[in-house]
Design a protein around this motif. Structure first.
Motif, PDB file in Angstrom:
ATOM      1  N   GLY A 173      29.130 -51.781  21.326  1.00 47.79           N
ATOM      2  CA  GLY A 173      29.714 -51.954  20.008  1.00 47.79           C
ATOM      3  C   GLY A 173      31.040 -51.228  19.887  1.00 47.79           C
ATOM      4  O   GLY A 173      31.675 -50.840  20.863  1.00 47.79           O
ATOM      5  N   ALA A 174      31.476 -51.023  18.631  1.00 46.44           N
ATOM      6  CA  ALA A 174      32.786 -50.418  18.389  1.00 46.44           C
ATOM      7  C   ALA A 174      32.762 -48.910  18.523  1.00 46.44           C
ATOM      8  O   ALA A 174      33.808 -48.275  18.464  1.00 46.44           O
ATOM      9  CB  ALA A 174      33.262 -50.806  16.987  1.00 46.44           C
ATOM     10  N   THR A 175      31.598 -48.310  18.676  1.00 39.44           N
ATOM     11  CA  THR A 175      31.521 -46.866  18.820  1.00 39.44           C
ATOM     12  C   THR A 175      32.159 -46.438  20.134  1.00 39.44           C
ATOM     13  O   THR A 175      32.303 -47.209  21.068  1.00 39.44           O
ATOM     14  CB  THR A 175      30.059 -46.403  18.792  1.00 39.44           C
ATOM     15  OG1 THR A 175      29.327 -47.156  19.746  1.00 39.44           O
ATOM     16  CG2 THR A 175      29.451 -46.593  17.427  1.00 39.44           C
ATOM     17  N   GLN A 228      23.648 -45.957  20.491  1.00 39.70           N
ATOM     18  CA  GLN A 228      24.559 -46.877  19.801  1.00 39.70           C
ATOM     19  C   GLN A 228      24.126 -47.082  18.358  1.00 39.70           C
ATOM     20  O   GLN A 228      24.952 -47.022  17.436  1.00 39.70           O
ATOM     21  CB  GLN A 228      24.561 -48.218  20.544  1.00 39.70           C
ATOM     22  CG  GLN A 228      25.381 -49.314  19.876  1.00 39.70           C
ATOM     23  CD  GLN A 228      26.855 -49.184  20.144  1.00 39.70           C
ATOM     24  OE1 GLN A 228      27.232 -48.586  21.150  1.00 39.70           O
ATOM     25  NE2 GLN A 228      27.673 -49.718  19.260  1.00 39.70           N
ATOM     26  N   LYS A 229      22.838 -47.304  18.145  1.00 42.57           N
ATOM     27  CA  LYS A 229      22.337 -47.516  16.786  1.00 42.57           C
ATOM     28  C   LYS A 229      22.551 -46.266  15.922  1.00 42.57           C
ATOM     29  O   LYS A 229      22.967 -46.369  14.758  1.00 42.57           O
ATOM     30  CB  LYS A 229      20.847 -47.870  16.827  1.00 42.57           C
ATOM     31  CG  LYS A 229      20.531 -49.254  17.399  1.00 42.57           C
ATOM     32  CD  LYS A 229      19.027 -49.463  17.489  1.00 42.57           C
ATOM     33  CE  LYS A 229      18.681 -50.849  18.031  1.00 42.57           C
ATOM     34  NZ  LYS A 229      18.883 -51.894  17.026  1.00 42.57           N
ATOM     35  N   HIS A 263      14.676 -42.865  13.270  1.00 47.32           N
ATOM     36  CA  HIS A 263      15.948 -42.918  12.544  1.00 47.32           C
ATOM     37  C   HIS A 263      15.749 -42.496  11.088  1.00 47.32           C
ATOM     38  O   HIS A 263      16.574 -41.740  10.534  1.00 47.32           O
ATOM     39  CB  HIS A 263      16.521 -44.333  12.614  1.00 47.32           C
ATOM     40  CG  HIS A 263      17.057 -44.706  13.954  1.00 47.32           C
ATOM     41  ND1 HIS A 263      18.357 -45.103  14.170  1.00 47.32           N
ATOM     42  CD2 HIS A 263      16.472 -44.729  15.177  1.00 47.32           C
ATOM     43  CE1 HIS A 263      18.544 -45.376  15.458  1.00 47.32           C
ATOM     44  NE2 HIS A 263      17.407 -45.157  16.082  1.00 47.32           N
ATOM     45  N   ALA A 283      24.796 -43.860  16.395  1.00 46.37           N
ATOM     46  CA  ALA A 283      26.231 -43.667  16.153  1.00 46.37           C
ATOM     47  C   ALA A 283      26.742 -44.648  15.112  1.00 46.37           C
ATOM     48  O   ALA A 283      27.587 -44.300  14.266  1.00 46.37           O
ATOM     49  CB  ALA A 283      26.995 -43.815  17.464  1.00 46.37           C
ATOM     50  N   ASN A 284      26.246 -45.873  15.153  1.00 49.06           N
ATOM     51  CA  ASN A 284      26.655 -46.868  14.161  1.00 49.06           C
ATOM     52  C   ASN A 284      26.270 -46.458  12.746  1.00 49.06           C
ATOM     53  O   ASN A 284      26.887 -46.899  11.772  1.00 49.06           O
ATOM     54  CB  ASN A 284      26.027 -48.227  14.493  1.00 49.06           C
ATOM     55  CG  ASN A 284      26.750 -48.936  15.620  1.00 49.06           C
ATOM     56  OD1 ASN A 284      27.906 -48.650  15.914  1.00 49.06           O
ATOM     57  ND2 ASN A 284      26.060 -49.873  16.264  1.00 49.06           N
ATOM     58  N   SER A 285      25.236 -45.620  12.636  1.00 49.06           N
ATOM     59  CA  SER A 285      24.813 -45.175  11.307  1.00 49.06           C
ATOM     60  C   SER A 285      25.323 -43.776  10.981  1.00 49.06           C
ATOM     61  O   SER A 285      24.879 -43.156  10.007  1.00 49.06           O
ATOM     62  CB  SER A 285      23.285 -45.220  11.193  1.00 49.06           C
ATOM     63  OG  SER A 285      22.680 -44.327  12.106  1.00 49.06           O
ATOM     64  N   PRO A 338      30.678 -42.125  16.265  1.00 53.12           N
ATOM     65  CA  PRO A 338      30.849 -43.230  15.318  1.00 53.12           C
ATOM     66  C   PRO A 338      32.234 -43.849  15.395  1.00 53.12           C
ATOM     67  O   PRO A 338      33.214 -43.201  15.784  1.00 53.12           O
ATOM     68  CB  PRO A 338      30.625 -42.562  13.961  1.00 53.12           C
ATOM     69  CG  PRO A 338      29.831 -41.332  14.253  1.00 53.12           C
ATOM     70  CD  PRO A 338      30.312 -40.870  15.598  1.00 53.12           C
ATOM     71  N   GLU A 339      32.326 -45.086  15.007  1.00 57.38           N
ATOM     72  CA  GLU A 339      33.606 -45.784  14.973  1.00 57.38           C
ATOM     73  C   GLU A 339      34.565 -45.069  14.018  1.00 57.38           C
ATOM     74  O   GLU A 339      34.197 -44.675  12.915  1.00 57.38           O
ATOM     75  CB  GLU A 339      33.403 -47.221  14.494  1.00 57.38           C
ATOM     76  CG  GLU A 339      34.680 -48.029  14.403  1.00 57.38           C
ATOM     77  CD  GLU A 339      34.436 -49.429  13.875  1.00 57.38           C
ATOM     78  OE1 GLU A 339      35.399 -50.218  13.858  1.00 57.38           O
ATOM     79  OE2 GLU A 339      33.296 -49.724  13.474  1.00 57.38           O
TER      80      GLU A 339
END
Length: 526
Positions: A39-41, A93-94, A309, A96-98, A63-64
């Motif tokens: 992803g974008a992270t 990834q999940k 999470h 970091a996305n949050s 995170p992004e």
């Protein structure tokens, strides 16, 4: 030493194929996980200096848009036994996305990280703090919001680290251990397949340290003179040893395990959970060691990881997601149905039903009667996916080698919940011996499905003199259908364990009038 020891040592080679299967399965994990983490992270691979300067290979996912203008909660993920550092990339990834900074590192002694395997010893605990130090100095991580998590080996390290490092505010221990000796030596019986898997994977994927090798050698040699050293070695590596420190530090602890975990039994998780005084949550599901979390490592939907999470979101981010208002003990029966919530572990089984073990029964040792606990991983996975636990035809079990007692046929379903206990009187013809107790759900045709089991080994008993045995079987949640009955079976040989029965030994089970023998079954009322 007694006669059964050589046979037990020989059986460890028979689980080599299972070790190879575990390695092959582990090897499948990283590739899909790595592919999912695109992803974008920001993902980067780094070297972190662990305790004593040992190099730990790690990856960092941020995170992004993280530019140093704000800080984020930190999650540290040590790798599981024998797995490389990409193990958690999908979950990282999940996270970091949050909005988390995630650092996953290869524990010392495995793959490209330096050092030798310490089996969650003091250097491993110190490594975890060094990784936190590095993350706080080199990433936009918030020192006030640090969490640790992981599956199996990394779960144990996370709990130990939280007991020794006050900065760790939340832990998710998935398929981990609380008492290492109880894991591989419960009932004073060596869990042969479990220990052989640990040793086999350690040699294939890492560099076992001298202490680990010596401990494993003494373990399989059944050297009773080394037992105090084994117990001390395990105690140093058991989170339960440091429960007071963990409670004082106040970390929020989430413990998840499976009913059929053949490496880290559920009993110890439940007992450990009850001793925690801070924010806590306990979950049990069908499956074997680490099978409940496996799909989450591929980035697929997974209840264990979803609640992990949620646990961090509430305790590190302060989100009001309701996890603190749910019943803290969540169970899923091996038979069917959804989750059941309870206020605490002792509320799981509200009543008990005793099955009398009447009469006197003598069995001979050294032969597998046909009743056994199955095969590590494989049996638990079958139970998880197809509700097919290890089976035995109860009427066909040979009375020469197996003692059998059965309950009445139940008119209504019996919801077994918690820890079944056995109390009996044994008279042995030799000073040492091993027995294995099994509880079966028996259908109208006599086919028994394994509900629970546990081994028990004794040494130093006077031949011909009765002695009492109290044994906890492995905790479970299982629904016995109406029209079925429960059966207790006791024999002396099981591929899961090393047995200590001298050739030609006999065991007699009796039920004295002043001390009747029974099996106590915890039940949940309808």
């Amino acid at each position: 030493m007694t006669g059964g020891l050589g046979r037990g040592a020989l059986r460890t080679s028979a689980v080599g194929a299972v070790s190879a299967t575990l390695i092959a399965t582990a090897g499948l994990g990283p590739a899909p996980a790595a592919q999912a983490a695109t992803g974008a992270t920001s993902i980067r691979f780094v070297d972190i200096s662990g305790a004593g300067g040992t190099v730990l290979k790690a990856n960092v996912v941020t995170p992004e848009g993280a530019d140093g203008t704000r800080s984020y909660p930190l999650i540290v993920l040590p790798t599981s036994w024998g797995l490389p550092q990409v193990q958690y990339l999908a979950q990282a990834q999940k996270l970091a996305n949050s909005g988390y900074v995630v650092v996953s590192y290869n524990v010392r002694g495995f793959w490209q990280s330096g050092g030798e395997i310490e089996v969650a010893g003091p250097p491993d605990v110190a490594d975890a703090s060094k990784v936190v130090d590095w993350a706080l100095a080199n990433t936009p991580a918030d020192a006030r919001k640090v969490g640790m998590a992981g599956v199996s080996y990394s779960a144990g390290i996370s709990l130990l680290a939280a007991a020794h490092d006050k900065r760790i505010k939340a832990v998710a221990a998935l398929s981990g251990w609380a008492d290492l000796i109880e894991s591989i030596y419960s009932g004073r019986t060596q869990h042969a397949q479990a220990a052989a898997l640990l040793g086999g994977v350690g040699h294939l994927a890492g560099r076992p340290g001298a202490e680990f090798q010596q401990t494993l050698k003494a373990f399989f040699a059944s050297d009773l003179s080394k037992e105090p050293e084994l117990l001390a070695w395990g105690k140093k590596r058991s989170p339960e040893t440091y429960i007071d420190q963990l409670n004082e530090n106040g970390a929020a602890v989430f413990v998840a395990n499976t009913w059929g975990d053949t490496i880290f039994s559920p009993n110890q998780s439940a007992e450990f959970y009850e001793k925690l005084t801070g924010p806590k949550r306990l979950e049990f599901r069908p499956g074997d060691h680490a099978t409940a979390e496996m799909t989450g490592l591929f980035g697929l939907p997974n209840d264990v990881w979803t609640n992990t999470h949620r646990w961090f979101d509430h305790h590190l981010k302060g989100e009001d997601n309701g996890i603190d208002r749910e019943q803290p003990v969540q169970l899923k029966s091996r038979s069917a149905g959804g989750y059941e919530g309870y206020p605490d572990w002792k509320s799981v089984g509200t009543t008990t039903k005793k099955i009398a073990l009447a009469g006197t029964t003598t069995i001979h040792t050294n032969v597998n009667s046909g009743a056994d606990g199955g095969i590590t991983f494989l049996s638990g996975i079958l139970d998880q996916l197809a509700q097919v636990p290890p089976l035995a035809w109860i009427p066909l079990l040979p009375p020469y080698w197996a003692a059998v007692w059965q309950s009445e046929t139940y008119a209504s379903a019996q919801r077994v919940r918690g820890t079944v206990t056995l109390h009996t009187t044994v008279t042995a013809t030799k000073e040492s011996g091993t027995l294995v107790a099994y509880l079966y759900d028996v259908g109208p045709l006599g086919l028994g499905k394994l509900v629970s089991n546990a081994p028990y080994t004794f040494h130093g008993q006077t031949p011909g003199k009765p002695f009492g045995v109290d044994l906890e079987l492995f905790s479970t949640a299982y629904d016995v259908p109406a029209g079925h009955r429960l059966a207790l079976v006791v024999d002396t040989v099981d591929p899961l364990y090393i047995e200590h029965n001298p050739s030609g030994a006999q065991l007699t089970f009796s039920s004295p009038e002043h001390d009747p023998s029974y099996v106590s079954v915890p039940l949940r009322e309808q």
